[in-house]
Design a protein around this motif. Structure first.
Motif: not given
Length: 233
Positions: A20-27
């Motif tokens: 969430x904090x780094x806005x990563x994609x789910x993969x």
């Protein structure tokens, strides 16, 4: 709840927090999150996090025996990952850690009173304020020593009369060698400012000033030296 269950629960909290904090994609997997995160605490504890990831894989990907995980973490390991999650998700802030009344002086004030305060409180530097009460420079012990040396007569006598703070400014070795941060800055972010300065300019910042929003025209809430913060991080 077993240690492996507690461990996986905290591990997943760290994983989700970084996502969430780094806005990563789910993969994006856990190790990629750790290696590329902007979170200062996670960067500092990268090796530990990667090791925790390996333990997680050992727990999850190995078959259970008697409905129990083959890799059951020790109590200390569960405590370590729990403490690390707390540091990552809620790191110590510079306020209230370094909050105190900052003593300083204006350019047109005589140095006598501030020197007495320096001795009384055992501090080695003080900010110089302009007419608007904003920081415009920093005087430290080295500045004072250089100024005193410049006042020596040929016989080694020093005569000091009516000396104002402004008289010392010309002896500052590195002008404006300080930074400002907001009260919500983490101690890890503040520490990195010192390290970045060393890496870029091969010298340390004198201090980091703390204000409400990190703006120079706000009231000082405290200040930090690298000696103050090093033991905390």
């Amino acid at each position: 709840m077993t240690n492996s269950e507690k461990y996986l629960d905290i591990y997943n909290k760290i994983d989700n927090y970084l996502k969430k904090s780094d806005n990563y994609d789910s993969y994006v997997n856990f190790s990629q999150k750790v290696k590329n995160t902007k979170n200062k605490v996670a960067q500092r504890y990268k090796d530990e996090l990667l090791s925790f990831g390996e333990l997680r894989n050992a727990i999850v990907h190995n078959p259970k025996i008697g409905n129990k995980a083959i890799a059951e973490p020790h109590d200390t390991t569960v405590s370590q990952i729990s403490e690390l999650f707390d540091k990552i998700s809620n790191p110590k802030k510079v306020i209230p850690e370094f909050q105190f009344q900052v003593l300083g002086a204006k350019k047109n004030e005589f140095i006598n009173e501030i020197l007495v305060e320096m001795k009384k409180h055992s501090f080695s530097q003080f900010p110089v304020f302009d007419d608007n009460e904003n920081v415009c420079e920093l005087i430290n012990n080295n500045t004072i020593s250089r100024w005193l040396s410049s006042q020596l007569d040929e016989d080694g006598t020093i005569i000091i009369e009516n000396v104002k703070v402004a008289d010392l400014i010309s002896e500052i070795e590195f002008k404006e060698n300080y930074e400002f941060v907001s009260r919500n800055t983490s101690i890890y972010e503040a520490y990195d400012l010192f390290i970045n300065q060393i890496n870029k300019k091969q010298r340390n910042l004198d201090v980091i000033f703390i204000t409400h929003s990190g703006e120079i025209d706000e009231k000082l809430l405290g200040l930090i030296t690298i000696e103050d913060i090093a033991n905390l991080v």
